[in-house]
Design a protein around this motif. Structure first.
Motif, PDB file in Angstrom:
ATOM      1  N   GLU A 124       0.852  -1.187   0.000  1.00  0.00           N
ATOM      2  CA  GLU A 124       0.000   0.000   0.000  1.00  0.00           C
ATOM      3  C   GLU A 124       0.885   1.233   0.000  1.00  0.00           C
ATOM      4  O   GLU A 124       2.107   1.131   0.242  1.00  0.00           O
ATOM      5  CB  GLU A 124      -0.939  -0.002   1.194  1.00  0.00           C
ATOM      6  CG  GLU A 124      -0.242  -0.093   2.537  1.00  0.00           C
ATOM      7  CD  GLU A 124      -1.224  -0.233   3.690  1.00  0.00           C
ATOM      8  OE1 GLU A 124      -1.042   0.491   4.692  1.00  0.00           O
ATOM      9  OE2 GLU A 124      -2.163  -1.049   3.580  1.00  0.00           O
ATOM     10  N   PHE A 148       0.512  12.069  -6.001  1.00  0.00           N
ATOM     11  CA  PHE A 148       0.173  10.807  -5.348  1.00  0.00           C
ATOM     12  C   PHE A 148       0.644  10.821  -3.898  1.00  0.00           C
ATOM     13  O   PHE A 148      -0.099  10.421  -2.980  1.00  0.00           O
ATOM     14  CB  PHE A 148       0.820   9.654  -6.124  1.00  0.00           C
ATOM     15  CG  PHE A 148       0.746   8.320  -5.471  1.00  0.00           C
ATOM     16  CD1 PHE A 148      -0.417   7.557  -5.531  1.00  0.00           C
ATOM     17  CD2 PHE A 148       1.850   7.790  -4.817  1.00  0.00           C
ATOM     18  CE1 PHE A 148      -0.485   6.302  -4.943  1.00  0.00           C
ATOM     19  CE2 PHE A 148       1.800   6.540  -4.224  1.00  0.00           C
ATOM     20  CZ  PHE A 148       0.631   5.794  -4.282  1.00  0.00           C
ATOM     21  N   GLU A 151      -1.558  13.328  -1.870  1.00  0.00           N
ATOM     22  CA  GLU A 151      -2.916  12.834  -1.656  1.00  0.00           C
ATOM     23  C   GLU A 151      -2.960  11.713  -0.621  1.00  0.00           C
ATOM     24  O   GLU A 151      -3.983  11.499   0.040  1.00  0.00           O
ATOM     25  CB  GLU A 151      -3.521  12.347  -2.977  1.00  0.00           C
ATOM     26  CG  GLU A 151      -3.921  13.459  -3.940  1.00  0.00           C
ATOM     27  CD  GLU A 151      -5.153  14.224  -3.472  1.00  0.00           C
ATOM     28  OE1 GLU A 151      -5.878  13.732  -2.580  1.00  0.00           O
ATOM     29  OE2 GLU A 151      -5.385  15.330  -4.001  1.00  0.00           O
ATOM     30  N   ASN A 152      -1.847  10.999  -0.467  1.00  0.00           N
ATOM     31  CA  ASN A 152      -1.823   9.870   0.458  1.00  0.00           C
ATOM     32  C   ASN A 152      -1.012  10.152   1.718  1.00  0.00           C
ATOM     33  O   ASN A 152      -0.756   9.239   2.514  1.00  0.00           O
ATOM     34  CB  ASN A 152      -1.284   8.628  -0.256  1.00  0.00           C
ATOM     35  CG  ASN A 152      -2.255   8.108  -1.303  1.00  0.00           C
ATOM     36  OD1 ASN A 152      -3.189   7.380  -0.977  1.00  0.00           O
ATOM     37  ND2 ASN A 152      -2.060   8.490  -2.560  1.00  0.00           N
ATOM     38  N   ASP A 209      -6.601   5.262  -8.448  1.00  0.00           N
ATOM     39  CA  ASP A 209      -7.366   4.620  -7.380  1.00  0.00           C
ATOM     40  C   ASP A 209      -6.979   5.144  -6.011  1.00  0.00           C
ATOM     41  O   ASP A 209      -7.543   4.727  -4.994  1.00  0.00           O
ATOM     42  CB  ASP A 209      -7.150   3.099  -7.417  1.00  0.00           C
ATOM     43  CG  ASP A 209      -7.756   2.451  -8.650  1.00  0.00           C
ATOM     44  OD1 ASP A 209      -8.697   3.037  -9.226  1.00  0.00           O
ATOM     45  OD2 ASP A 209      -7.280   1.371  -9.031  1.00  0.00           O
ATOM     46  N   TYR A 210      -6.002   6.043  -5.988  1.00  0.00           N
ATOM     47  CA  TYR A 210      -5.509   6.584  -4.724  1.00  0.00           C
ATOM     48  C   TYR A 210      -5.502   8.112  -4.750  1.00  0.00           C
ATOM     49  O   TYR A 210      -4.546   8.756  -4.338  1.00  0.00           O
ATOM     50  CB  TYR A 210      -4.105   6.047  -4.426  1.00  0.00           C
ATOM     51  CG  TYR A 210      -4.097   4.584  -4.067  1.00  0.00           C
ATOM     52  CD1 TYR A 210      -4.248   4.165  -2.751  1.00  0.00           C
ATOM     53  CD2 TYR A 210      -3.964   3.610  -5.055  1.00  0.00           C
ATOM     54  CE1 TYR A 210      -4.249   2.814  -2.414  1.00  0.00           C
ATOM     55  CE2 TYR A 210      -3.974   2.263  -4.735  1.00  0.00           C
ATOM     56  CZ  TYR A 210      -4.118   1.872  -3.415  1.00  0.00           C
ATOM     57  OH  TYR A 210      -4.130   0.525  -3.082  1.00  0.00           O
ATOM     58  N   GLY A 211      -6.598   8.689  -5.245  1.00  0.00           N
ATOM     59  CA  GLY A 211      -6.810  10.118  -5.081  1.00  0.00           C
ATOM     60  C   GLY A 211      -6.551  11.013  -6.274  1.00  0.00           C
ATOM     61  O   GLY A 211      -6.880  12.204  -6.222  1.00  0.00           O
ATOM     62  N   LEU A 212      -5.975  10.488  -7.363  1.00  0.00           N
ATOM     63  CA  LEU A 212      -5.680  11.359  -8.498  1.00  0.00           C
ATOM     64  C   LEU A 212      -6.897  11.530  -9.398  1.00  0.00           C
ATOM     65  O   LEU A 212      -7.522  10.545  -9.799  1.00  0.00           O
ATOM     66  CB  LEU A 212      -4.511  10.806  -9.318  1.00  0.00           C
ATOM     67  CG  LEU A 212      -3.133  11.365  -8.915  1.00  0.00           C
ATOM     68  CD1 LEU A 212      -2.741  10.811  -7.551  1.00  0.00           C
ATOM     69  CD2 LEU A 212      -2.080  11.013  -9.948  1.00  0.00           C
ATOM     70  N   ASP A 213      -7.219  12.789  -9.722  1.00  0.00           N
ATOM     71  CA  ASP A 213      -8.301  13.105 -10.658  1.00  0.00           C
ATOM     72  C   ASP A 213      -7.776  13.316 -12.076  1.00  0.00           C
ATOM     73  O   ASP A 213      -8.525  13.721 -12.958  1.00  0.00           O
ATOM     74  CB  ASP A 213      -9.027  14.385 -10.213  1.00  0.00           C
ATOM     75  CG  ASP A 213      -9.822  14.184  -8.938  1.00  0.00           C
ATOM     76  OD1 ASP A 213     -10.354  13.067  -8.746  1.00  0.00           O
ATOM     77  OD2 ASP A 213      -9.907  15.136  -8.142  1.00  0.00           O
ATOM     78  N   ARG A 299     -13.764  17.847 -14.405  1.00  0.00           N
ATOM     79  CA  ARG A 299     -12.667  16.968 -13.982  1.00  0.00           C
ATOM     80  C   ARG A 299     -11.325  17.563 -14.384  1.00  0.00           C
ATOM     81  O   ARG A 299     -10.346  17.476 -13.624  1.00  0.00           O
ATOM     82  CB  ARG A 299     -12.849  15.583 -14.591  1.00  0.00           C
ATOM     83  CG  ARG A 299     -11.741  14.613 -14.204  1.00  0.00           C
ATOM     84  CD  ARG A 299     -11.949  13.243 -14.797  1.00  0.00           C
ATOM     85  NE  ARG A 299     -10.715  12.480 -14.777  1.00  0.00           N
ATOM     86  CZ  ARG A 299     -10.510  11.362 -15.456  1.00  0.00           C
ATOM     87  NH1 ARG A 299     -11.475  10.851 -16.214  1.00  0.00           N
ATOM     88  NH2 ARG A 299      -9.342  10.741 -15.387  1.00  0.00           N
ATOM     89  N   GLN A 306      -5.180  19.847  -8.639  1.00  0.00           N
ATOM     90  CA  GLN A 306      -4.239  18.889  -8.059  1.00  0.00           C
ATOM     91  C   GLN A 306      -2.813  19.197  -8.491  1.00  0.00           C
ATOM     92  O   GLN A 306      -1.881  19.085  -7.683  1.00  0.00           O
ATOM     93  CB  GLN A 306      -4.615  17.464  -8.466  1.00  0.00           C
ATOM     94  CG  GLN A 306      -5.782  16.901  -7.667  1.00  0.00           C
ATOM     95  CD  GLN A 306      -5.883  15.401  -7.787  1.00  0.00           C
ATOM     96  OE1 GLN A 306      -5.639  14.841  -8.847  1.00  0.00           O
ATOM     97  NE2 GLN A 306      -6.264  14.745  -6.701  1.00  0.00           N
TER      98      GLN A 306
END
Length: 336
Positions: A124, A148, A151-152, A209-213, A299, A306
């Protein structure tokens, strides 16, 4: 860019003459990467006659990363290319007069990923802290890694980044010299499989799948060329969509077009790589509902916000500079 103006004018005259006398217009196309599975739709568009039906003769040149085609198209070396739109946004901020924009989204869900190995402790995003990350400097996925990480909530200072070359990226991970790498999900994953890494040991952290638009790679054009050759650009995009439609309908049927250009490739592996790209990056819910090539303006605005998290714009961002649907049919290209 003055030297390009002369190039564009000459090419525009060539294009006009080509349609007038019935001969195909020659259009060089700069791809982002090597001739692998996801390139098959473009070769299928040649071999299945889609470019020819549009009056075009297209020669495809391999690239060396998802940023590679941007300066090629901006300087006029190629009128059309395939590149990461997020890198294009930054390029246009740093080169505001560059005549280049995106005209057709292909990877609606970007394949930017961090690929690690469970046996090396990466399952992860938080597992990257304290580890060595291999990242090629020109890699599109590496360009998005700071977003990335933000966002994480990752402590980027705790991650040792090892600059690596594209050819050595997966071998270094396979040998355990790094714990993870950045790359395109469909490319790095299957390259590791080919190197003998067990599939259940491969961790694919798809950034979307981990926050990126963010969006992914798009067809880009030189805007000077496009202004003088709108029919050429529109015909090119339609042929590309038809190539992808062929690939989606029967991935095995487009493999010969790829293998003809890359005889050393493993047809089975490249077909699987193409299928991964179709399933995860091209045939998304948005594309099924809205057609291929289009974007959601909201988007794109969110993606720009971002990018602002990790990049200080020199100029006020303007989404209209980065993408235009002027060469697309209303509603995009249906793929079903």
């Amino acid at each position: 860019m003055k030297h390009y103006t002369q190039f564009a004018a000459a090419l525009a005259l060539t294009a006009t003459g080509a349609f007038a006398d019935g001969h195909a217009t020659e259009v060089p196309f700069a791809l982002d990467w090597k001739f692998e599975g996801p390139a098959a739709p473009y070769f299928a568009a040649i071999d299945n006659g889609h470019f020819e039906s549009a009056g075009l003769s297209v020669e495809i040149t391999a690239g060396s990363g998802s940023l590679d085609a941007i300066p090629k198209v901006a300087t006029g070396a190629f009128p059309i290319g395939f590149a990461d739109i997020n890198s294009l946004i930054r390029f246009l901020d740093q080169n505001p007069d560059a005549p280049v924009t995106a005209v057709m989204m292909v990877y609606d869900k970007p394949p930017f990923a961090v690929i690690g190995r469970a046996s090396l402790g990466v399952s992860e995003p938080s597992d990257l802290e304290g580890k060595i990350l291999g990242a090629p400097p020109p890699d599109g996925a590496w360009a998005q890694f700071p977003i990335f990480a933000a966002e994480n909530g990752l402590d980027s200072d705790s991650i040792t980044v090892e600059p690596v070359g594209f050819p050595t990226r997966e071998p270094m991970l396979a040998e355990g010299n790094v714990a993870a790498i950045t790359g395109f999900s469909f490319s790095s994953y299957l390259n590791l499989v080919r190197l003998g890494v067990p599939e259940d040991d491969i961790t694919t952290l798809l950034m979307a799948d981990y926050g990126l638009d963010l969006y992914g790679n798009a067809i880009i054009v030189n805007t000077d060329f496009a202004a003088d050759n709108a029919d050429v650009v529109s015909g090119f995009l339609e042929a590309v969509a038809m190539g992808w439609k062929d690939a989606i309908a029967d991935p095995a049927a487009v493999m010969p077009a790829l293998i003809d250009r890359n005889p050393a490739a493993d047809a089975g592996l490249e077909q699987r790589r193409l299928q991964l790209a179709i399933d995860a990056n091209v045939l998304t819910d948005h594309v099924m509902a809205n057609g291929m090539g289009t974007i959601d303006p909201a988007r794109l605005d969110a993606a720009i916000e971002q990018i602002k998290m990790v990049y200080e714009f020199q100029n006020e961002p303007d989404a209209s500079l980065y993408f235009t649907d002027a060469y697309l049919p209303e509603g995009g290209f249906p793929l079903n």
